[in-house]
Design a protein around this motif. Structure first.
Motif, PDB file in Angstrom:
ATOM      1  N   ASP A  12       0.914  -1.805   0.534  1.00  7.92           N
ATOM      2  CA  ASP A  12       0.268  -0.139   0.069  1.00  7.92           C
ATOM      3  C   ASP A  12       0.833   1.487  -0.259  1.00  7.92           C
ATOM      4  O   ASP A  12       1.490   2.035   1.099  1.00  7.92           O
ATOM      5  CB  ASP A  12      -1.248  -0.279   1.422  1.00  7.92           C
ATOM      6  CG  ASP A  12      -2.363   1.762   1.335  1.00  7.92           C
ATOM      7  OD1 ASP A  12      -1.749   1.682   0.395  1.00  7.92           O
ATOM      8  OD2 ASP A  12      -2.438   0.749   1.705  1.00  7.92           O
ATOM      9  N   GLU A  13       1.443   1.663  -1.189  1.00  5.57           N
ATOM     10  CA  GLU A  13       1.719   2.361  -1.127  1.00  5.57           C
ATOM     11  C   GLU A  13       1.399   4.145  -0.782  1.00  5.57           C
ATOM     12  O   GLU A  13       2.875   4.975  -0.012  1.00  5.57           O
ATOM     13  CB  GLU A  13       2.868   2.700  -2.865  1.00  5.57           C
ATOM     14  CG  GLU A  13       3.975   1.785  -3.399  1.00  5.57           C
ATOM     15  CD  GLU A  13       3.722   1.726  -4.657  1.00  5.57           C
ATOM     16  OE1 GLU A  13       4.097   2.980  -5.096  1.00  5.57           O
ATOM     17  OE2 GLU A  13       4.363   1.083  -5.616  1.00  5.57           O
ATOM     18  N   GLU A  14       1.032   3.846  -1.043  1.00 11.29           N
ATOM     19  CA  GLU A  14      -0.117   5.618  -0.002  1.00 11.29           C
ATOM     20  C   GLU A  14      -0.008   5.410   1.287  1.00 11.29           C
ATOM     21  O   GLU A  14       0.473   6.613   1.593  1.00 11.29           O
ATOM     22  CB  GLU A  14      -1.764   5.593  -0.904  1.00 11.29           C
ATOM     23  CG  GLU A  14      -2.009   6.728  -0.256  1.00 11.29           C
ATOM     24  CD  GLU A  14      -3.730   7.414  -0.950  1.00 11.29           C
ATOM     25  OE1 GLU A  14      -4.471   7.721   0.404  1.00 11.29           O
ATOM     26  OE2 GLU A  14      -4.364   6.597  -1.547  1.00 11.29           O
ATOM     27  N   VAL A  16       2.210   3.659   3.093  1.00 14.03           N
ATOM     28  CA  VAL A  16       3.634   3.997   3.277  1.00 14.03           C
ATOM     29  C   VAL A  16       4.290   5.578   3.442  1.00 14.03           C
ATOM     30  O   VAL A  16       5.182   5.906   4.029  1.00 14.03           O
ATOM     31  CB  VAL A  16       4.456   2.524   2.435  1.00 14.03           C
ATOM     32  CG1 VAL A  16       6.448   3.352   2.583  1.00 14.03           C
ATOM     33  CG2 VAL A  16       4.265   1.652   2.541  1.00 14.03           C
ATOM     34  N   ARG A  17       3.337   6.239   2.070  1.00 17.38           N
ATOM     35  CA  ARG A  17       3.769   7.904   2.179  1.00 17.38           C
ATOM     36  C   ARG A  17       3.340   8.765   3.258  1.00 17.38           C
ATOM     37  O   ARG A  17       3.626   9.170   3.658  1.00 17.38           O
ATOM     38  CB  ARG A  17       3.469   7.611   0.739  1.00 17.38           C
ATOM     39  CG  ARG A  17       4.457   8.298  -1.133  1.00 17.38           C
ATOM     40  CD  ARG A  17       3.490   8.549  -1.534  1.00 17.38           C
ATOM     41  NE  ARG A  17       2.769   8.463  -2.526  1.00 17.38           N
ATOM     42  CZ  ARG A  17       2.493   7.290  -2.934  1.00 17.38           C
ATOM     43  NH1 ARG A  17       3.174   6.905  -3.685  1.00 17.38           N
ATOM     44  NH2 ARG A  17       1.464   7.244  -3.492  1.00 17.38           N
ATOM     45  N   ALA A  18       2.543   8.458   3.590  1.00 18.63           N
ATOM     46  CA  ALA A  18       1.652   8.640   4.719  1.00 18.63           C
ATOM     47  C   ALA A  18       2.294   8.264   5.606  1.00 18.63           C
ATOM     48  O   ALA A  18       2.420   9.242   7.047  1.00 18.63           O
ATOM     49  CB  ALA A  18       0.361   8.427   5.245  1.00 18.63           C
ATOM     50  N   LEU A  19       2.990   7.183   6.046  1.00 18.19           N
ATOM     51  CA  LEU A  19       4.033   7.399   7.092  1.00 18.19           C
ATOM     52  C   LEU A  19       4.720   7.883   7.131  1.00 18.19           C
ATOM     53  O   LEU A  19       5.273   8.807   8.450  1.00 18.19           O
ATOM     54  CB  LEU A  19       4.706   5.905   7.780  1.00 18.19           C
ATOM     55  CG  LEU A  19       4.037   4.277   8.057  1.00 18.19           C
ATOM     56  CD1 LEU A  19       3.897   3.108   8.333  1.00 18.19           C
ATOM     57  CD2 LEU A  19       3.032   4.783   9.562  1.00 18.19           C
TER      58      LEU A  19
END
Length: 111
Positions: A12-14, A16-19
């Motif tokens: 879930d790349e979104e 990971v970016r949010a983290l």
């Protein structure tokens, strides 16, 4: 006899970016970069003091969560990387100091 196992993973790349831009991660990165600033200012070469006074953490972060430390005196690049200028015997006059790179290493962390 070999056994073959296939595992399909969906990242879930979104998420990971949010983290990376989340409050906890950004607070941790901010503390780490503040340590880099502290070490950089403590170890910076001083002639006029301008270079040392211009070492700071850039407020905010990039879209990917990257936090930056900068030295924005006009001559910072020459302090960091030196110049190719030599004296009449061929020795370099302005050697590189790599202050920010050394500060990043010296500030430690688990990178």
């Amino acid at each position: 006899m070999t056994t073959r196992v296939e595992i399909e993973v969906e990242v879930d790349e979104e998420a990971v970016r949010a983290l990376a831009v989340g409050d906890e991660v950004q607070a941790d990165l901010g503390r780490r970069m503040d340590a880099v600033v502290e070490v950089g200012q403590a170890t910076a070469p001083v002639d006029t003091g301008e270079y040392r006074s211009k070492i700071h953490r850039v407020q905010g972060h990039d879209d990917d969560g990257t936090v930056h430390v900068d030295a924005d005196a006009d001559h910072s690049i020459y302090v960091e990387l030196g110049t190719r200028q030599t004296d009449r015997t061929g020795r370099r006059i302005h050697l590189p100091h790599h202050t920010l790179g050394h500060a990043l290493d010296a500030a430690g962390g688990d990178h």
